[in-house]
Write a protein that holds these residues in place. Structure first.
Motif, PDB file in Angstrom:
ATOM      1  N   PRO A 235       0.713  -1.126  -0.089  1.00  0.00           N
ATOM      2  CA  PRO A 235      -0.065   0.100   0.228  1.00  0.00           C
ATOM      3  C   PRO A 235       0.797   1.165   0.018  1.00  0.00           C
ATOM      4  CG  PRO A 235      -0.954  -1.575   1.534  1.00  0.00           C
ATOM      5  CD  PRO A 235       0.426  -2.237   1.215  1.00  0.00           C
ATOM      6  N   ASP A 236       2.028   1.295   0.542  1.00  0.00           N
ATOM      7  CA  ASP A 236       2.967   2.061   0.574  1.00  0.00           C
ATOM      8  C   ASP A 236       3.451   2.789  -0.760  1.00  0.00           C
ATOM      9  OD1 ASP A 236       3.994   4.203   2.090  1.00  0.00           O
ATOM     10  OD2 ASP A 236       5.729   2.991   2.995  1.00  0.00           O
ATOM     11  N   ILE A 237       3.955   1.796  -1.534  1.00  0.00           N
ATOM     12  CA  ILE A 237       4.357   2.027  -2.744  1.00  0.00           C
ATOM     13  C   ILE A 237       3.239   2.367  -3.954  1.00  0.00           C
ATOM     14  CG2 ILE A 237       5.465   1.108  -4.699  1.00  0.00           C
ATOM     15  CD1 ILE A 237       6.855  -0.934  -2.833  1.00  0.00           C
ATOM     16  N   MET A 238       2.244   1.760  -3.597  1.00  0.00           N
ATOM     17  CA  MET A 238       1.016   2.046  -4.585  1.00  0.00           C
ATOM     18  C   MET A 238       0.727   3.582  -4.326  1.00  0.00           C
ATOM     19  SD  MET A 238      -2.480  -0.115  -4.100  1.00  0.00           S
ATOM     20  CE  MET A 238      -2.951   0.562  -2.497  1.00  0.00           C
ATOM     21  N   ASN A 239       0.451   3.994  -3.167  1.00  0.00           N
ATOM     22  CA  ASN A 239       0.021   5.320  -2.835  1.00  0.00           C
ATOM     23  C   ASN A 239       0.864   6.357  -3.411  1.00  0.00           C
ATOM     24  OD1 ASN A 239      -2.393   4.487  -1.542  1.00  0.00           O
ATOM     25  ND2 ASN A 239      -1.488   4.351   0.429  1.00  0.00           N
ATOM     26  N   LEU A 240       2.193   6.004  -3.897  1.00  0.00           N
ATOM     27  CA  LEU A 240       2.950   7.127  -4.454  1.00  0.00           C
ATOM     28  C   LEU A 240       2.746   7.054  -6.115  1.00  0.00           C
ATOM     29  CD1 LEU A 240       6.560   6.106  -2.829  1.00  0.00           C
ATOM     30  CD2 LEU A 240       4.924   7.803  -2.096  1.00  0.00           C
ATOM     31  N   ALA A 241       1.803   6.240  -6.675  1.00  0.00           N
ATOM     32  CA  ALA A 241       1.704   6.414  -7.922  1.00  0.00           C
ATOM     33  C   ALA A 241       0.715   7.572  -8.261  1.00  0.00           C
ATOM     34  CB  ALA A 241       1.212   5.147  -8.413  1.00  0.00           C
ATOM     35  N   CYS A 242       1.004   8.247  -9.555  1.00  0.00           N
ATOM     36  CA  CYS A 242       0.106   9.237  -9.852  1.00  0.00           C
ATOM     37  C   CYS A 242      -0.929   8.698 -10.761  1.00  0.00           C
ATOM     38  CB  CYS A 242       0.791  10.577 -10.079  1.00  0.00           C
ATOM     39  SG  CYS A 242       1.855  10.312 -11.472  1.00  0.00           S
ATOM     40  N   ALA A 243      -1.076   7.512 -11.005  1.00  0.00           N
ATOM     41  CA  ALA A 243      -1.904   6.783 -11.887  1.00  0.00           C
ATOM     42  C   ALA A 243      -3.043   6.099 -11.380  1.00  0.00           C
ATOM     43  CB  ALA A 243      -1.119   5.790 -12.843  1.00  0.00           C
ATOM     44  N   ASP A 244      -3.979   5.524 -12.074  1.00  0.00           N
ATOM     45  CA  ASP A 244      -5.254   4.897 -11.458  1.00  0.00           C
ATOM     46  C   ASP A 244      -4.841   3.713 -10.814  1.00  0.00           C
ATOM     47  OD1 ASP A 244      -7.729   3.798 -10.705  1.00  0.00           O
ATOM     48  OD2 ASP A 244      -8.239   4.046 -12.725  1.00  0.00           O
ATOM     49  N   ILE A 245      -5.084   3.574  -9.444  1.00  0.00           N
ATOM     50  CA  ILE A 245      -4.667   2.390  -8.685  1.00  0.00           C
ATOM     51  C   ILE A 245      -5.753   1.699  -8.375  1.00  0.00           C
ATOM     52  CG2 ILE A 245      -2.557   3.676  -7.885  1.00  0.00           C
ATOM     53  CD1 ILE A 245      -4.042   4.111  -5.147  1.00  0.00           C
ATOM     54  N   LYS A 246      -7.023   1.671  -8.766  1.00  0.00           N
ATOM     55  CA  LYS A 246      -8.077   1.037  -8.613  1.00  0.00           C
ATOM     56  C   LYS A 246      -7.858  -0.821  -8.612  1.00  0.00           C
ATOM     57  CE  LYS A 246     -11.567   4.578  -9.630  1.00  0.00           C
ATOM     58  NZ  LYS A 246     -12.706   4.708 -10.629  1.00  0.00           N
ATOM     59  N   VAL A 247      -7.237  -0.871  -9.721  1.00  0.00           N
ATOM     60  CA  VAL A 247      -6.749  -2.393  -9.695  1.00  0.00           C
ATOM     61  C   VAL A 247      -5.975  -2.985  -8.642  1.00  0.00           C
ATOM     62  CG1 VAL A 247      -5.733  -4.230 -11.512  1.00  0.00           C
ATOM     63  CG2 VAL A 247      -7.289  -2.258 -12.496  1.00  0.00           C
ATOM     64  N   ASN A 248      -4.980  -2.198  -8.394  1.00  0.00           N
ATOM     65  CA  ASN A 248      -3.982  -2.626  -7.139  1.00  0.00           C
ATOM     66  C   ASN A 248      -4.859  -2.733  -5.960  1.00  0.00           C
ATOM     67  OD1 ASN A 248      -2.312  -1.207  -9.227  1.00  0.00           O
ATOM     68  ND2 ASN A 248      -0.786  -1.801  -8.100  1.00  0.00           N
ATOM     69  N   VAL A 249      -5.787  -1.769  -5.560  1.00  0.00           N
ATOM     70  CA  VAL A 249      -6.569  -1.528  -4.073  1.00  0.00           C
ATOM     71  C   VAL A 249      -7.527  -2.995  -4.451  1.00  0.00           C
ATOM     72  CG1 VAL A 249      -8.380  -0.487  -3.094  1.00  0.00           C
ATOM     73  CG2 VAL A 249      -6.430   0.815  -4.210  1.00  0.00           C
ATOM     74  N   PHE A 250      -8.228  -3.229  -5.416  1.00  0.00           N
ATOM     75  CA  PHE A 250      -9.328  -4.224  -5.402  1.00  0.00           C
ATOM     76  C   PHE A 250      -8.254  -5.532  -5.179  1.00  0.00           C
ATOM     77  CE2 PHE A 250     -11.677  -7.263  -8.206  1.00  0.00           C
ATOM     78  CZ  PHE A 250     -12.902  -7.211  -7.416  1.00  0.00           C
ATOM     79  N   TYR A 251      -7.220  -5.746  -6.097  1.00  0.00           N
ATOM     80  CA  TYR A 251      -6.560  -7.044  -6.246  1.00  0.00           C
ATOM     81  C   TYR A 251      -6.060  -7.216  -4.798  1.00  0.00           C
ATOM     82  CZ  TYR A 251      -3.757 -10.981  -7.070  1.00  0.00           C
ATOM     83  OH  TYR A 251      -3.153 -12.172  -7.623  1.00  0.00           O
ATOM     84  N   GLY A 252      -5.318  -6.420  -4.141  1.00  0.00           N
ATOM     85  CA  GLY A 252      -4.866  -6.237  -2.920  1.00  0.00           C
ATOM     86  C   GLY A 252      -5.883  -6.498  -1.784  1.00  0.00           C
ATOM     87  N   MET A 253      -7.072  -6.084  -1.741  1.00  0.00           N
ATOM     88  CA  MET A 253      -7.997  -6.420  -0.713  1.00  0.00           C
ATOM     89  C   MET A 253      -8.836  -7.669  -0.893  1.00  0.00           C
ATOM     90  SD  MET A 253      -9.923  -4.969   1.651  1.00  0.00           S
ATOM     91  CE  MET A 253      -9.499  -3.258   1.701  1.00  0.00           C
ATOM     92  N   ILE A 254      -8.808  -8.268  -2.411  1.00  0.00           N
ATOM     93  CA  ILE A 254      -9.265  -9.608  -2.306  1.00  0.00           C
ATOM     94  C   ILE A 254      -8.360 -10.562  -1.945  1.00  0.00           C
ATOM     95  CG2 ILE A 254     -10.032 -11.095  -4.372  1.00  0.00           C
ATOM     96  CD1 ILE A 254     -12.246  -9.250  -3.889  1.00  0.00           C
ATOM     97  N   ILE A 255      -7.187 -10.473  -2.389  1.00  0.00           N
ATOM     98  CA  ILE A 255      -6.137 -11.396  -1.774  1.00  0.00           C
ATOM     99  C   ILE A 255      -6.216 -11.496  -0.225  1.00  0.00           C
ATOM    100  CG2 ILE A 255      -3.632 -12.036  -2.086  1.00  0.00           C
ATOM    101  CD1 ILE A 255      -5.051 -12.708  -4.427  1.00  0.00           C
ATOM    102  N   LEU A 256      -6.078 -10.136   0.261  1.00  0.00           N
ATOM    103  CA  LEU A 256      -6.039 -10.309   1.796  1.00  0.00           C
ATOM    104  C   LEU A 256      -7.184 -10.773   2.327  1.00  0.00           C
ATOM    105  CD1 LEU A 256      -4.207  -8.824   4.070  1.00  0.00           C
ATOM    106  CD2 LEU A 256      -5.621  -6.894   3.977  1.00  0.00           C
ATOM    107  N   LEU A 257      -8.376 -10.573   1.968  1.00  0.00           N
ATOM    108  CA  LEU A 257      -9.470 -11.027   2.664  1.00  0.00           C
ATOM    109  C   LEU A 257      -9.646 -12.725   2.317  1.00  0.00           C
ATOM    110  CD1 LEU A 257     -12.195  -8.564   1.820  1.00  0.00           C
ATOM    111  CD2 LEU A 257     -11.065  -9.088   3.858  1.00  0.00           C
ATOM    112  N   SER A 258      -9.086 -13.079   0.988  1.00  0.00           N
ATOM    113  CA  SER A 258      -9.207 -14.570   0.745  1.00  0.00           C
ATOM    114  C   SER A 258      -8.276 -15.200   1.210  1.00  0.00           C
ATOM    115  CB  SER A 258      -9.383 -14.878  -0.905  1.00  0.00           C
ATOM    116  OG  SER A 258      -8.099 -14.230  -1.224  1.00  0.00           O
TER     117      SER A 258
END
Length: 313
Positions: A183-206
């Motif tokens: 999440p720390d690296i992801m939040n430094l991006a200035c692009a759309d990070i919806k895919v990263n957020v969604f995939y990270g959340m799904i993997i964490l929960l599953s």
């Protein structure tokens, strides 16, 4: 900056120490060194004792060996960058090196969660079905469980570095910790990070989320079995075999859940709190787990004392 095709990616990130306490980094390195030393020596001793003691060649201690190896890996992943920053103010880490460190930190965290679930299953079988325990958890079964745990963590997190490499980075390159976290690296991006957020959340929960739920269910079933025991002594004896594991679960999951919540919802949380929770999550469990099991496990303690007596003799 390096220009790569149609997007920018930094050549390096800058890691942060403990906010507001930069002048005290040399002194703060002393407790960090003590924790890392405890983690490395403690887990190596656990592995040595289990390997050298035939009576400990049981499923419970095989899983404990897996936990010790995982804790060693976690300590070794963060040790170079954390002590390098505290001792030498070495804040820079190359982009690819950061992604590699992040990948292994997350893999080992997921593996630790799965090992704790396997240990909970072992305790449930040992207490609820003691006569069938050796037949259910054979050596080959334990080995298959271990391989499945490693495979699950490795495959589920494999897309994460590639999802981060595809992003465009611009402006800030400062990480919140002395190690790399998704999440720390992801939040430094200035692009759309919806895919990263969604995939990270799904993997964490599953993975970790499901592991935690099944650990809780295991202990609900264990408590039902213990309550049905006839004498108070039997109840206490059965529960006493679970104390070490319960402590390990709490030490691992409480900081992990706290850090995940801070990264996703705690925008107003002071940086110092964020940093302390992160260090608690990655450094405290590897240091405390061998201490917990050495104190609470009679078999580990007796085997350790016998080994010390043989060396003195």
């Amino acid at each position: 900056w390096e220009f790569n095709g149609s997007f920018h990616q930094p050549s390096a990130f800058l890691m942060m120490g403990i906010p507001g306490l930069e002048a005290l980094h040399p002194w703060l390195s002393i407790p960090f060194c003590a924790l890392y030393l405890t983690a490395l020596l403690g887990n190596c001793v656990i592995l040595f004792i289990i390997r050298r003691t035939p009576t400990l060649h049981e499923p419970m201690y095989y899983f404990l060996s897996m936990l010790a190896v995982t804790d060693l890996g976690l300590a070794l992943c963060t040790l170079p960058t954390t002590l390098g920053l505290l001792w030498f103010d070495a804040r820079s880490i190359a982009f690819d090196a950061c992604l590699t460190q992040m990948y292994f930190i997350h893999i080992l965290s997921f593996i630790e969660s799965s090992v704790l679930l396997a240990m909970a299953f072992d305790r449930f079988i040992a207490i609820s079905h003691p006569l069938r325990h050796p037949a259910i958890l054979t050596k080959s079964t334990v080995l298959k469980i271990g391989l499945a745990i490693v495979l699950r963590g490795t495959v589920s997190l494999l897309p994460i570095p590639f999802l981060l490499k595809r992003l465009t980075y611009c402006g800030k390159t400062e990480l919140s910790h002395s190690f790399c976290f998704h999440p720390d690296i992801m939040n430094l991006a200035c692009a759309d990070i919806k895919v990263n957020v969604f995939y990270g959340m799904i993997i964490l929960l599953s993975t970790v989320g499901m592991d935690f739920i099944f650990i809780v269910l295991s202990y609900i079933l264990i408590i039902r079995t213990v309550v049905s025991l006839t004498t108070r002594e039997e109840c206490l004896k059965a529960l006493n075999t679970c104390v070490s594991h319960i402590c390990a679960v709490l030490v691992f999951f409480i900081p992990m859940i706290g850090l995940s919540m801070i990264h996703r919802f705690g925008r107003s949380v002071p940086p110092l709190v964020n940093t302390l929770v992160a260090y608690t999550y990655l450094i405290i469990p590897p240091a405390l787990n061998p201490v917990i099991y050495s104190i609470k496990s009679t078999h580990i303690r007796e085997a350790l004392l016998r080994a010390l007596c043989r060396k003195r003799g």
